[in-house]
Design a protein around this motif. Sequence first.
Motif, PDB file in Angstrom:
ATOM      1  N   ASP A  22       3.175   2.607  -7.049  1.00  9.07           N
ATOM      2  CA  ASP A  22       3.809   1.624  -6.605  1.00  9.07           C
ATOM      3  C   ASP A  22       2.691   0.532  -5.739  1.00  9.07           C
ATOM      4  O   ASP A  22       2.627  -0.641  -6.073  1.00  9.07           O
ATOM      5  CB  ASP A  22       5.065   1.652  -5.508  1.00  9.07           C
ATOM      6  CG  ASP A  22       6.190   2.233  -6.544  1.00  9.07           C
ATOM      7  OD1 ASP A  22       6.171   2.359  -7.592  1.00  9.07           O
ATOM      8  OD2 ASP A  22       6.903   3.012  -5.682  1.00  9.07           O
ATOM      9  N   VAL A  23       1.969   1.279  -4.806  1.00 10.15           N
ATOM     10  CA  VAL A  23       0.884   0.504  -4.265  1.00 10.15           C
ATOM     11  C   VAL A  23      -0.086  -0.075  -4.946  1.00 10.15           C
ATOM     12  O   VAL A  23      -0.483  -1.202  -4.875  1.00 10.15           O
ATOM     13  CB  VAL A  23       0.272   1.374  -3.076  1.00 10.15           C
ATOM     14  CG1 VAL A  23      -0.671   0.492  -2.486  1.00 10.15           C
ATOM     15  CG2 VAL A  23       1.444   1.645  -1.884  1.00 10.15           C
ATOM     16  N   THR A  24      -0.613   0.398  -6.053  1.00  7.96           N
ATOM     17  CA  THR A  24      -1.338   0.145  -7.012  1.00  7.96           C
ATOM     18  C   THR A  24      -0.662  -1.188  -7.701  1.00  7.96           C
ATOM     19  O   THR A  24      -1.371  -2.003  -8.195  1.00  7.96           O
ATOM     20  CB  THR A  24      -1.863   1.298  -8.094  1.00  7.96           C
ATOM     21  OG1 THR A  24      -2.256   2.319  -7.113  1.00  7.96           O
ATOM     22  CG2 THR A  24      -2.836   0.653  -8.838  1.00  7.96           C
ATOM     23  N   GLY A  25       0.673  -1.035  -7.998  1.00  8.34           N
ATOM     24  CA  GLY A  25       1.100  -2.176  -8.901  1.00  8.34           C
ATOM     25  C   GLY A  25       1.247  -3.450  -8.000  1.00  8.34           C
ATOM     26  O   GLY A  25       1.085  -4.681  -8.354  1.00  8.34           O
ATOM     27  N   GLN A  26       1.530  -2.999  -6.543  1.00 11.63           N
ATOM     28  CA  GLN A  26       1.493  -4.349  -5.684  1.00 11.63           C
ATOM     29  C   GLN A  26       0.113  -5.035  -5.564  1.00 11.63           C
ATOM     30  O   GLN A  26      -0.061  -6.177  -5.803  1.00 11.63           O
ATOM     31  CB  GLN A  26       1.927  -3.738  -4.408  1.00 11.63           C
ATOM     32  CG  GLN A  26       1.792  -4.876  -3.337  1.00 11.63           C
ATOM     33  CD  GLN A  26       2.945  -5.712  -3.501  1.00 11.63           C
ATOM     34  OE1 GLN A  26       3.646  -5.904  -4.248  1.00 11.63           O
ATOM     35  NE2 GLN A  26       3.071  -6.722  -2.407  1.00 11.63           N
ATOM     36  N   ASN A  27      -0.977  -4.084  -5.864  1.00 15.77           N
ATOM     37  CA  ASN A  27      -2.125  -4.760  -5.633  1.00 15.77           C
ATOM     38  C   ASN A  27      -2.527  -5.601  -6.985  1.00 15.77           C
ATOM     39  O   ASN A  27      -3.110  -6.650  -6.630  1.00 15.77           O
ATOM     40  CB  ASN A  27      -3.347  -3.496  -5.679  1.00 15.77           C
ATOM     41  CG  ASN A  27      -3.267  -2.882  -4.378  1.00 15.77           C
ATOM     42  OD1 ASN A  27      -2.980  -3.459  -3.234  1.00 15.77           O
ATOM     43  ND2 ASN A  27      -3.817  -1.834  -4.258  1.00 15.77           N
ATOM     44  N   ILE A  28      -2.131  -5.043  -8.100  1.00 18.14           N
ATOM     45  CA  ILE A  28      -2.454  -5.599  -9.511  1.00 18.14           C
ATOM     46  C   ILE A  28      -1.518  -6.986  -9.273  1.00 18.14           C
ATOM     47  O   ILE A  28      -2.158  -8.098  -9.906  1.00 18.14           O
ATOM     48  CB  ILE A  28      -2.130  -4.858 -10.476  1.00 18.14           C
ATOM     49  CG1 ILE A  28      -3.006  -3.661 -10.475  1.00 18.14           C
ATOM     50  CG2 ILE A  28      -2.050  -5.401 -11.622  1.00 18.14           C
ATOM     51  CD1 ILE A  28      -2.849  -2.716 -11.492  1.00 18.14           C
ATOM     52  N   ALA A  29      -0.416  -6.958  -8.807  1.00 20.35           N
ATOM     53  CA  ALA A  29       0.437  -8.094  -8.771  1.00 20.35           C
ATOM     54  C   ALA A  29      -0.121  -9.370  -8.017  1.00 20.35           C
ATOM     55  O   ALA A  29       0.242 -10.354  -8.257  1.00 20.35           O
ATOM     56  CB  ALA A  29       1.899  -7.740  -8.471  1.00 20.35           C
ATOM     57  N   ASN A  30      -0.789  -8.905  -7.051  1.00 19.60           N
ATOM     58  CA  ASN A  30      -1.221  -9.843  -6.040  1.00 19.60           C
ATOM     59  C   ASN A  30      -2.973 -10.057  -6.336  1.00 19.60           C
ATOM     60  O   ASN A  30      -3.179 -10.505  -5.180  1.00 19.60           O
ATOM     61  CB  ASN A  30      -0.908  -9.544  -4.565  1.00 19.60           C
ATOM     62  CG  ASN A  30       0.357  -9.727  -4.287  1.00 19.60           C
ATOM     63  OD1 ASN A  30       0.741 -10.824  -4.081  1.00 19.60           O
ATOM     64  ND2 ASN A  30       1.084  -8.592  -4.249  1.00 19.60           N
ATOM     65  N   VAL A  31      -3.431  -9.911  -7.468  1.00 20.55           N
ATOM     66  CA  VAL A  31      -4.837  -9.908  -7.466  1.00 20.55           C
ATOM     67  C   VAL A  31      -5.301 -11.439  -7.548  1.00 20.55           C
ATOM     68  O   VAL A  31      -6.612 -11.718  -6.917  1.00 20.55           O
ATOM     69  CB  VAL A  31      -5.293  -9.641  -8.955  1.00 20.55           C
ATOM     70  CG1 VAL A  31      -4.356 -10.572  -9.982  1.00 20.55           C
ATOM     71  CG2 VAL A  31      -6.830  -9.626  -8.986  1.00 20.55           C
ATOM     72  N   ASN A  32      -4.382 -12.350  -7.576  1.00 16.87           N
ATOM     73  CA  ASN A  32      -4.798 -13.964  -7.288  1.00 16.87           C
ATOM     74  C   ASN A  32      -3.978 -14.387  -6.068  1.00 16.87           C
ATOM     75  O   ASN A  32      -3.999 -16.083  -5.775  1.00 16.87           O
ATOM     76  CB  ASN A  32      -4.146 -14.503  -8.504  1.00 16.87           C
ATOM     77  CG  ASN A  32      -5.390 -14.348  -9.550  1.00 16.87           C
ATOM     78  OD1 ASN A  32      -6.428 -14.134  -9.597  1.00 16.87           O
ATOM     79  ND2 ASN A  32      -4.655 -14.276 -10.994  1.00 16.87           N
TER      80      ASN A  32
END
Length: 468
Positions: A22-32
């Motif tokens: 879930d944390v990794t997905g959060q990082n990917i979602a906020n890459v920009n």
Amino acid sequence: MSTFSGLNAATTALWAQRRALDVTGQNIANVNTDGYSRQRADLQAIGGSPVPAFYSTSPGIGAGVTADSVIRIRDAFLEGRGHTETANSAKLTVENDAYELVEQAFREPGDTGIQSLLSDMWSGWEDVANNPKDSAARGQVLQRLETLVGGLHFSHASLGAQWDQSRENLQVLVDDVNAAAASVAELNESIQLARQSGLPANDLADKRDVLAMKLAEQIGGTVRPGDDGVVDVVVGGMTLVAGRTATTFALAGTTDPDATAGDPVRIVTAAGGYTVQAGGTAAGQLSALNTILPSYRAALNSVAVDLATGLNAAHAAGYDLDGIAGTNLLVSSGGPLTAASISVGFTDPRKIAASSVVPVPGDPALDNGNADAIAQLRQSATGTDANYRRMIVELGVQSAVAQRNLDIQAVITTQVDAARESVAGVNLDEEMTNMLSFQHAYSAAGRLVTAIDETLDVLINRTGLVGR
């Protein structure tokens, strides 16, 4: 240790790896997302009980894994460097822009610059010297003087307008700083309450860091960490934000660009009026308001005074067509003579004192000696032209130095920002690797549940005594 404890360990593994995903997905979602700091699930092993009991002992294997904590990846040293270098870059940018606007006010080199207008005016006196009887030559030298005076007025007004605009911009900046400081104090309170309640506050901390960087750029604020995730913001040794409380700044000083020596523009605390040693954009604007613009307005006033003094003295040595000694060519329209108040003293071409010979009764003064002497003032090593050229050369040097310093600082700031981004920024390749790692760990934990289930099935359903 119970046989079923293995299921508990597998369950914690499933939960921890899912949380890490879930944390990794959060990082990917906020890459920009601007200001977002990448996060990591802090995996910690759950150890066995170290306390002995009467009827049970621990084999020391442990009870699985926990991922209760999600941390932000930040480097405090790089963040501090980022605040400092961003403030330096903002200050140098404003100073460089100020020099560029001063250059635009003088319009050098160019056909509309003061140097070109001076050259045209001296050429007009040469025309009068070549033909002192021609009223057209006398009239055009007055017109060229009017044009030169208009150029002085325009440059002086441009510098004044730039000063007024800079002061208005600084007032807006101070108001914005106060609003940002209040927001940081509110975020401090929210983060502290969240930490004390055991709730996550990473997103709030990201918002606060964005505001802290903004304050560093605007006024040179630096961050000092405190307890429970709270930070203080300090400006020039004076606290702007202390925990949940924000100090209010105000702008003080003169509103007259020619009075900065006695009452300089400055940023002060609203309560007490203590001067703040600001940095960043505010420092650059204060430098422009108190040093750069006033110095060149004063230099332009000096040019106007030198021009009027030299021309009036030379003109007084001659005689006009009516045999009257020359009067002042350049005068003040009111108050002390400056580049803003200078004006042509008369409009009648007959009053041009071109002759250096005292007229005799019935014979007008048609000698060209004085007009020629005035035309030669352009060659003086201490005259208006020479002083003006020295000022423009100095302006060019200072502008070039400001641009060079800004270029150097831009490289430093870029390097620091890149280092900060390498730590706090989201790297999609790294996140993809982490995602695969957590995915396989989750699959392995699921396979562990299956293995334990099969083991228990054999233990319960396939073992025991055969009935007799």
